[in-house]
Design a protein around this motif. Structure first.
Motif, PDB file in Angstrom:
ATOM      1  N   LEU A  35       0.821  -1.216   0.000  1.00  0.00           N
ATOM      2  CA  LEU A  35       0.000   0.000   0.000  1.00  0.00           C
ATOM      3  C   LEU A  35       0.855   1.266   0.000  1.00  0.00           C
ATOM      4  N   LYS A  36       2.051   1.190   0.573  1.00  0.00           N
ATOM      5  CA  LYS A  36       2.970   2.335   0.535  1.00  0.00           C
ATOM      6  C   LYS A  36       3.653   2.460  -0.825  1.00  0.00           C
ATOM      7  N   ALA A  37       3.772   1.358  -1.541  1.00  0.00           N
ATOM      8  CA  ALA A  37       4.537   1.341  -2.794  1.00  0.00           C
ATOM      9  C   ALA A  37       3.710   1.676  -4.034  1.00  0.00           C
ATOM     10  N   ILE A  38       2.410   1.406  -4.015  1.00  0.00           N
ATOM     11  CA  ILE A  38       1.616   1.576  -5.238  1.00  0.00           C
ATOM     12  C   ILE A  38       1.429   3.053  -5.582  1.00  0.00           C
ATOM     13  N   GLN A  44     -12.073   2.245  -2.816  1.00  0.00           N
ATOM     14  CA  GLN A  44     -12.453   2.234  -1.404  1.00  0.00           C
ATOM     15  C   GLN A  44     -13.091   0.901  -1.020  1.00  0.00           C
ATOM     16  N   MET A  45     -13.747   0.245  -1.994  1.00  0.00           N
ATOM     17  CA  MET A  45     -14.344  -1.067  -1.742  1.00  0.00           C
ATOM     18  C   MET A  45     -13.417  -2.152  -2.282  1.00  0.00           C
ATOM     19  N   VAL A  46     -13.019  -3.064  -1.402  1.00  0.00           N
ATOM     20  CA  VAL A  46     -12.105  -4.138  -1.788  1.00  0.00           C
ATOM     21  C   VAL A  46     -12.718  -5.470  -1.375  1.00  0.00           C
ATOM     22  N   TRP A  47     -12.700  -6.418  -2.298  1.00  0.00           N
ATOM     23  CA  TRP A  47     -13.157  -7.779  -2.002  1.00  0.00           C
ATOM     24  C   TRP A  47     -11.927  -8.619  -1.712  1.00  0.00           C
ATOM     25  N   GLU A  48     -11.816  -9.110  -0.490  1.00  0.00           N
ATOM     26  CA  GLU A  48     -10.761 -10.067  -0.126  1.00  0.00           C
ATOM     27  C   GLU A  48     -11.445 -11.419  -0.173  1.00  0.00           C
ATOM     28  N   CYS A  49     -11.279 -12.132  -1.274  1.00  0.00           N
ATOM     29  CA  CYS A  49     -12.118 -13.300  -1.590  1.00  0.00           C
ATOM     30  C   CYS A  49     -11.527 -14.645  -1.171  1.00  0.00           C
ATOM     31  N   ALA A  50     -10.343 -14.636  -0.570  1.00  0.00           N
ATOM     32  CA  ALA A  50      -9.752 -15.843   0.032  1.00  0.00           C
ATOM     33  C   ALA A  50      -9.136 -15.381   1.346  1.00  0.00           C
ATOM     34  N   GLY A  54      -8.434 -13.369   8.074  1.00  0.00           N
ATOM     35  CA  GLY A  54      -8.642 -11.925   8.048  1.00  0.00           C
ATOM     36  C   GLY A  54      -7.389 -11.087   8.193  1.00  0.00           C
ATOM     37  N   HIS A  55      -6.220 -11.677   7.988  1.00  0.00           N
ATOM     38  CA  HIS A  55      -4.967 -10.934   8.161  1.00  0.00           C
ATOM     39  C   HIS A  55      -4.875  -9.722   7.217  1.00  0.00           C
ATOM     40  N   LEU A  56      -5.234  -9.902   5.948  1.00  0.00           N
ATOM     41  CA  LEU A  56      -5.189  -8.795   4.995  1.00  0.00           C
ATOM     42  C   LEU A  56      -6.394  -7.879   5.176  1.00  0.00           C
ATOM     43  N   VAL A  57      -7.518  -8.449   5.583  1.00  0.00           N
ATOM     44  CA  VAL A  57      -8.729  -7.668   5.838  1.00  0.00           C
ATOM     45  C   VAL A  57      -8.436  -6.586   6.875  1.00  0.00           C
ATOM     46  N   ASP A  58      -7.765  -6.967   7.952  1.00  0.00           N
ATOM     47  CA  ASP A  58      -7.451  -6.015   9.022  1.00  0.00           C
ATOM     48  C   ASP A  58      -6.618  -4.848   8.512  1.00  0.00           C
ATOM     49  N   VAL A  59      -5.654  -5.125   7.637  1.00  0.00           N
ATOM     50  CA  VAL A  59      -4.806  -4.061   7.084  1.00  0.00           C
ATOM     51  C   VAL A  59      -5.643  -3.138   6.201  1.00  0.00           C
ATOM     52  N   LEU A  60      -6.518  -3.708   5.390  1.00  0.00           N
ATOM     53  CA  LEU A  60      -7.364  -2.891   4.515  1.00  0.00           C
ATOM     54  C   LEU A  60      -8.294  -1.996   5.330  1.00  0.00           C
ATOM     55  N   ILE A  61      -8.905  -2.548   6.358  1.00  0.00           N
ATOM     56  CA  ILE A  61      -9.803  -1.753   7.208  1.00  0.00           C
ATOM     57  C   ILE A  61      -9.031  -0.633   7.897  1.00  0.00           C
ATOM     58  N   LYS A  62      -7.843  -0.955   8.389  1.00  0.00           N
ATOM     59  CA  LYS A  62      -6.993   0.048   9.043  1.00  0.00           C
ATOM     60  C   LYS A  62      -6.662   1.195   8.087  1.00  0.00           C
ATOM     61  N   ASN A  63      -6.649   0.887   6.785  1.00  0.00           N
ATOM     62  CA  ASN A  63      -6.353   1.889   5.761  1.00  0.00           C
ATOM     63  C   ASN A  63      -7.624   2.447   5.122  1.00  0.00           C
ATOM     64  N   ASN A  64      -8.730   2.368   5.856  1.00  0.00           N
ATOM     65  CA  ASN A  64      -9.999   3.007   5.491  1.00  0.00           C
ATOM     66  C   ASN A  64     -10.685   2.447   4.251  1.00  0.00           C
ATOM     67  N   HIS A  65     -10.542   1.151   4.033  1.00  0.00           N
ATOM     68  CA  HIS A  65     -11.271   0.501   2.942  1.00  0.00           C
ATOM     69  C   HIS A  65     -12.474  -0.246   3.512  1.00  0.00           C
ATOM     70  N   TYR A  66     -13.531  -0.291   2.732  1.00  0.00           N
ATOM     71  CA  TYR A  66     -14.672  -1.144   3.049  1.00  0.00           C
ATOM     72  C   TYR A  66     -14.356  -2.495   2.432  1.00  0.00           C
ATOM     73  N   VAL A  67     -14.418  -3.561   3.227  1.00  0.00           N
ATOM     74  CA  VAL A  67     -13.943  -4.857   2.757  1.00  0.00           C
ATOM     75  C   VAL A  67     -15.065  -5.887   2.772  1.00  0.00           C
ATOM     76  N   LEU A  68     -15.236  -6.555   1.637  1.00  0.00           N
ATOM     77  CA  LEU A  68     -16.079  -7.746   1.571  1.00  0.00           C
ATOM     78  C   LEU A  68     -15.130  -8.915   1.829  1.00  0.00           C
ATOM     79  N   ALA A  69     -15.272  -9.547   2.992  1.00  0.00           N
ATOM     80  CA  ALA A  69     -14.371 -10.625   3.403  1.00  0.00           C
ATOM     81  C   ALA A  69     -15.073 -11.963   3.218  1.00  0.00           C
ATOM     82  N   THR A  70     -14.568 -12.766   2.271  1.00  0.00           N
ATOM     83  CA  THR A  70     -15.160 -14.073   2.005  1.00  0.00           C
ATOM     84  C   THR A  70     -14.070 -15.122   1.867  1.00  0.00           C
ATOM     85  N   ASP A  71     -14.469 -16.363   2.059  1.00  0.00           N
ATOM     86  CA  ASP A  71     -13.577 -17.501   1.840  1.00  0.00           C
ATOM     87  C   ASP A  71     -14.463 -18.714   1.610  1.00  0.00           C
TER      88      ASP A  71
END
Length: 194
Positions: A35-38, A44-50, A54-71
């Motif tokens: 996220l620092k490099a891109i 703002q809406m990100v689907w974390e589909c695997a 929730g390890h990546l979900v937590d980072v996305l939420i911390k960075n103000n994204h709305y996350v659809l978390a599924t697996d």
């Protein structure tokens, strides 16, 4: 091949069985560094589909994204949905970011590019070895990634999401973030993450 040799070559520990669902969690710092490099705007809406645990979900939420978390399997007691991403039918108007099982990564690329809106991003965390293979040659020819962000220092993965048990584990391979922008057919740009 000896265990030591296979680990040097980047193979998994041959004495250890793979996780039954091929669940290997990504060290959260890997996403923090991405996220620092891109230099593009992640929707703002990100689907974390695997999403695993929730390890990546937590980072996305911390960075103000709305996350659809599924697996495919609910591995967490939070508001996570059991969804087989490869069976998804509807369009997704945000971006998709995940670490899919290596054996299904090509299918995740095809499905993600099918359901994304034009111009949106599909971002997969994979071993750098994902670039090789005559089988994937046609995939990359038809759908070249816009970027490949290579971690210059190793990041960890943890079998079953158990970072305490596998502390320092998974650092025997080089990982990268593969970024597709739907509709982009430009030459792939390789960048390094410190």
């Amino acid at each position: 091949m000896s265990s030591k040799t296979s680990l040097m070559l980047g193979a998994s520990n041959p004495k250890e069985e793979r996780h039954p669902e091929d669940y290997y969690a990504t060290e959260p710092v890997a996403l923090e560094k991405l996220l620092k490099a891109i230099d593009f705007d992640l929707h703002q809406m990100v689907w974390e589909c695997a999403c695993g645990g929730g390890h990546l979900v937590d980072v996305l939420i911390k960075n103000n994204h709305y996350v659809l978390a599924t697996d495919i399997v609910n591995r967490d007691d939070r508001a996570m949905l059991e969804v087989d991403f490869l069976q998804a039918q509807s369009r997704w108007r945000g971006d998709i970011l995940t670490n899919p099982p290596f054996k299904s990564a090509e299918a995740f690329v095809k499905k993600g590019l099918e359901i994304l809106n034009p111009g949106r991003y599909l971002i997969l965390f994979q071993r750098i070895m994902f670039l090789e293979s005559s089988k994937r040659f046609e995939l990359f020819k038809k759908h070249p990634p816009k970027y490949v962000y290579v971690h210059s220092s190793r990041v960890a993965i943890a079998k079953g999401g158990d970072f305490e048990k596998y502390e320092g584990g998974g650092k025997n391979m080089c990982y990268a973030w593969f970024v597709w922008q739907k509709g982009c057919q430009a030459e792939t740009i390789v960048r390094w993450i410190k």
